[in-house]
Design an enzyme around this catalytic site. Sequence first.
Site, PDB file in Angstrom:
ATOM      1  N   GLU A 278       9.846  -8.138  15.789  1.00 26.48           N
ATOM      2  CA  GLU A 278       8.482  -7.813  15.377  1.00 26.48           C
ATOM      3  C   GLU A 278       7.757  -9.048  14.841  1.00 26.48           C
ATOM      4  O   GLU A 278       6.552  -9.218  15.064  1.00 26.48           O
ATOM      5  CB  GLU A 278       8.529  -6.717  14.295  1.00 26.48           C
ATOM      6  CG  GLU A 278       7.196  -6.068  14.014  1.00 26.48           C
ATOM      7  CD  GLU A 278       7.341  -4.752  13.232  1.00 26.48           C
ATOM      8  OE1 GLU A 278       8.421  -4.130  13.267  1.00 26.48           O
ATOM      9  OE2 GLU A 278       6.358  -4.361  12.587  1.00 26.48           O
ATOM     10  N   GLU A 281       6.776 -10.968  17.807  1.00 26.09           N
ATOM     11  CA  GLU A 281       5.625 -10.299  18.429  1.00 26.09           C
ATOM     12  C   GLU A 281       4.336 -10.668  17.686  1.00 26.09           C
ATOM     13  O   GLU A 281       3.313 -10.975  18.316  1.00 26.09           O
ATOM     14  CB  GLU A 281       5.848  -8.778  18.391  1.00 26.09           C
ATOM     15  CG  GLU A 281       4.766  -7.978  19.106  1.00 26.09           C
ATOM     16  CD  GLU A 281       4.962  -6.458  18.973  1.00 26.09           C
ATOM     17  OE1 GLU A 281       6.013  -6.018  18.453  1.00 26.09           O
ATOM     18  OE2 GLU A 281       4.051  -5.726  19.387  1.00 26.09           O
ATOM     19  N   CYS A 304       8.220   1.128  12.160  1.00 27.44           N
ATOM     20  CA  CYS A 304       9.529   1.649  11.736  1.00 27.44           C
ATOM     21  C   CYS A 304       9.494   3.121  11.356  1.00 27.44           C
ATOM     22  O   CYS A 304      10.509   3.791  11.368  1.00 27.44           O
ATOM     23  CB  CYS A 304      10.031   0.893  10.522  1.00 27.44           C
ATOM     24  SG  CYS A 304      10.016  -0.858  10.753  1.00 27.44           S
ATOM     25  N   SER A 324       3.172  -2.383  16.685  1.00 26.63           N
ATOM     26  CA  SER A 324       4.259  -3.156  17.272  1.00 26.63           C
ATOM     27  C   SER A 324       5.007  -2.297  18.285  1.00 26.63           C
ATOM     28  O   SER A 324       5.280  -1.122  18.039  1.00 26.63           O
ATOM     29  CB  SER A 324       5.223  -3.607  16.173  1.00 26.63           C
ATOM     30  OG  SER A 324       6.438  -4.043  16.751  1.00 26.63           O
ATOM     31  N   GLU A 366      12.025  11.731  16.129  1.00 25.39           N
ATOM     32  CA  GLU A 366      12.034  10.468  16.874  1.00 25.39           C
ATOM     33  C   GLU A 366      13.225  10.400  17.823  1.00 25.39           C
ATOM     34  O   GLU A 366      13.087   9.976  18.976  1.00 25.39           O
ATOM     35  CB  GLU A 366      12.087   9.300  15.875  1.00 25.39           C
ATOM     36  CG  GLU A 366      12.098   7.934  16.533  1.00 25.39           C
ATOM     37  CD  GLU A 366      12.267   6.806  15.516  1.00 25.39           C
ATOM     38  OE1 GLU A 366      11.437   5.900  15.497  1.00 25.39           O
ATOM     39  OE2 GLU A 366      13.232   6.835  14.732  1.00 25.39           O
ATOM     40  N   GLU A 371      11.457   9.181  25.624  1.00 25.97           N
ATOM     41  CA  GLU A 371      11.561   7.756  25.993  1.00 25.97           C
ATOM     42  C   GLU A 371      12.677   7.033  25.240  1.00 25.97           C
ATOM     43  O   GLU A 371      12.979   5.887  25.533  1.00 25.97           O
ATOM     44  CB  GLU A 371      10.214   7.058  25.784  1.00 25.97           C
ATOM     45  CG  GLU A 371       9.729   6.952  24.350  1.00 25.97           C
ATOM     46  CD  GLU A 371       8.920   8.178  23.902  1.00 25.97           C
ATOM     47  OE1 GLU A 371       9.044   9.254  24.512  1.00 25.97           O
ATOM     48  OE2 GLU A 371       8.166   8.043  22.908  1.00 25.97           O
ATOM     49  N   CYS A 520      10.609   4.803   2.371  1.00 22.16           N
ATOM     50  CA  CYS A 520      11.732   5.657   2.787  1.00 22.16           C
ATOM     51  C   CYS A 520      12.519   6.199   1.597  1.00 22.16           C
ATOM     52  O   CYS A 520      13.118   7.273   1.692  1.00 22.16           O
ATOM     53  CB  CYS A 520      12.675   4.886   3.695  1.00 22.16           C
ATOM     54  SG  CYS A 520      11.812   4.050   5.026  1.00 22.16           S
TER      55      CYS A 520
END
Lengths: 589, 201
Positions: A278, A281, A304, A324, A366, A371, A520
Amino acid sequence: MHNITIDGMELQVPSGTSVLDAARRAGVHIPTLCNLEGYPAQGACRVCVVEAEGARNLVASCATPVREGMVISTNSKRVRAARKTVTQLLLSEHDADCQYCERAEDCELKELAHTFGVRELPFSGEKPPSKLDVTTPALFRDPARCIKCRRCITACNDIQAVGALFPQYRGYQTQMAPAFASDMAEVACVQCGQCAAVCPTAAITEMSHIERVLGALDDPEKHVVVQTAPAIRAALGECFGMEPGTLVTGEMTTALRKLGFDAVFDTNFTADLTIVEEGTELLMRLKAVLQEGKEAKLPQFTSCSPGWIKFAEHFFPEYLDHISSCKSPQQMFGALAKTYYADKMGLDPKNVVVVSIMPCTAKKFEAQRPEMSDSGLTDVDYVLTTRELGLLIKMFGFDLTKLDSGEMDAPLGISSGAADIFANTGGVMEAALRTVYEIVTGRVLPMENLHVKEIAGLKGVKEASIVLENVVPDWSFLEGVEVRVAVAHGLGNATRLMERIRSGEAQYHFVEIMTCPGGCIGGGGQPRFTDNSIRERRIAAIYAEDEGKQLRTSHTNPAVQQLYEEFLGAPLGEKSHHLLHTHYEARGR
Amino acid sequence: MNDPADCAALHIRVPSAGGASSHILKESLMATETHVEELEHIEELDAIIAAGQGTAGALIPVLQKTQQLYGYLPQTALRRIAETLKIPFSEVAGVVTFYSYFTTVPRGEHTARVCLGTACYVRGGKEVLRGLEEKLAISPGDTTEDRHFSLEIGRCFGACGLAPVVMVDDVVHQRVNPNYINELLVQYAVRDDADETEEPS
């Protein structure tokens, strides 16, 4: 300021304070099933009633502001009797069987009934409508157990700005539910589980994966690996009566091994990997804009937090190109466990089962996104919340407080302190700045203890900037550039930040968004009940874990470097692109 | 993952047929499935919503005017209201389902609301309701097949001294005698096909 007396104690409290808050400050506990710290009183549960001298009726302390000369009794015979009756009335509408209930351990209603000596139910009446909603991967809703306290409504609307839940219908028919009491899968629910985190009963809670994990552990064909998110180690102890903020990394590792997992790994490993991908990126986006005069979407947003991703897909689809493309650390881990690790160990990937321990309910959503199967299989098979892991350890008869400290396995268990702080609001940004600054300038981030103070802590939206000076030749176009970053936690705060970005009022290069208040460590899957003082203690524990490590930056993690040498090649390379990056889809409201 | 069989581990309740929940199930089905047709009068609707924009507490007046426009609250109209006023759809639905005045299913030309508030209840409101149910051959919440009449239960119209009362559209009928329901209905051109012999002269 007002002078008041609570249970014989004389106090001075600011005007506007509720009697409930004034009592709390004086160390007097008044029970409540509906009040949420920092949010307007609901006055819904009536459990917090107190006696105010001169008032004919008992008053709800959450909804009663202090007045000069007020004399309050929180424990009179009349108060105790009223609380008991209120609890009995709540129970008379609460269609539940405590012996089968997933909240048996920490149900606030059950605790209240026990405390107030409810040993029989003199009332019986109409029960609320029952229609179990099992339509989403992460959460299930059972209106029969709901006591209409409306905490979930505050969480979903005021804290998270999602608005999936609202009281529907009226009287006995009332449900805290999506529009027209439809299923949660039909509406824009981000699966963050903050509703489940504040629910006093089991009206909303997570979909359990415990049975499925046991099935895998009991199957001799399967090689079951487990990854633990950084936020677990600062909270799991609470399931075993330990003080909030107790670090249990080593004990947790031992417990996981004793449960029968074939390898105990760390989501921290792929958190480090995320920073490398990241961060690269971000540098590529900056290069495109500043050096090559090309277009690139800035600010870049972190990716995330799966609740934030789904939130953006529903509510800010025009910003999906800004997020991202990195998968979250959980999903990077799954993709690598069934390719790199399986290869290394000579295992058939079909027999590798990946279990995640997450502080999060949205991670269950998730993991099942179609995908998320770039390994050719479902990358992450099952996701347990911190609470579920606590239960699993108890099921096996282990007491976490009595276990020795263990070490995680190599290579996917090696990590830096920068990965630990992914658990806290501001942590992903700090970890990224540590690495990006060092890559660009060749020097260590010039901050005390490597902490970016401006973006730490529980303030809703935080900002910082850092000027890049004396950069290394490769990054000369960044000389003198002031990198501006912002951090938001809780989707209500995120919405306010997004609106400022959209209006052009605020401009940044990089923005971190975490779905849950505190990050989190305050996730929807953490031990209940989480308030700000508990958030602060978990955050402090995570920073201590970071500071206790030799490795403090993600790109210096030798296991990550080895992964690039042996398998991935270079950051953002072809293999990374295939296994570690993803795309997003607009979902509508 | 998400194998429905997994729910076996949960303590599952199967909703009972009929009873309180069936009404909700039915209405939510109607609301989510039936009325997704193209919306008429879109310009009038947008004008109603625009008049409420930027005003706190605008939702209820907007819903009232929208119901006057369509005779009920179509799902697509509710979505448009939520989006334009920037109010979560769940909140709009919460308000619509809270007030018995609002309806998400098409109503008849006339709506009879039988008061079952305390005073009307003790003075024969239930019998009046039963009489209307029999004559119209529908239950509360329903509409006759010819869309001529809808039947609703009301909660006090503030006319307790005149109990029992029935409100048809915006006219309050006082001291309604359950034996003379036809006299009430005939004013709204309801033919009494059901039973000629019982009709009073």
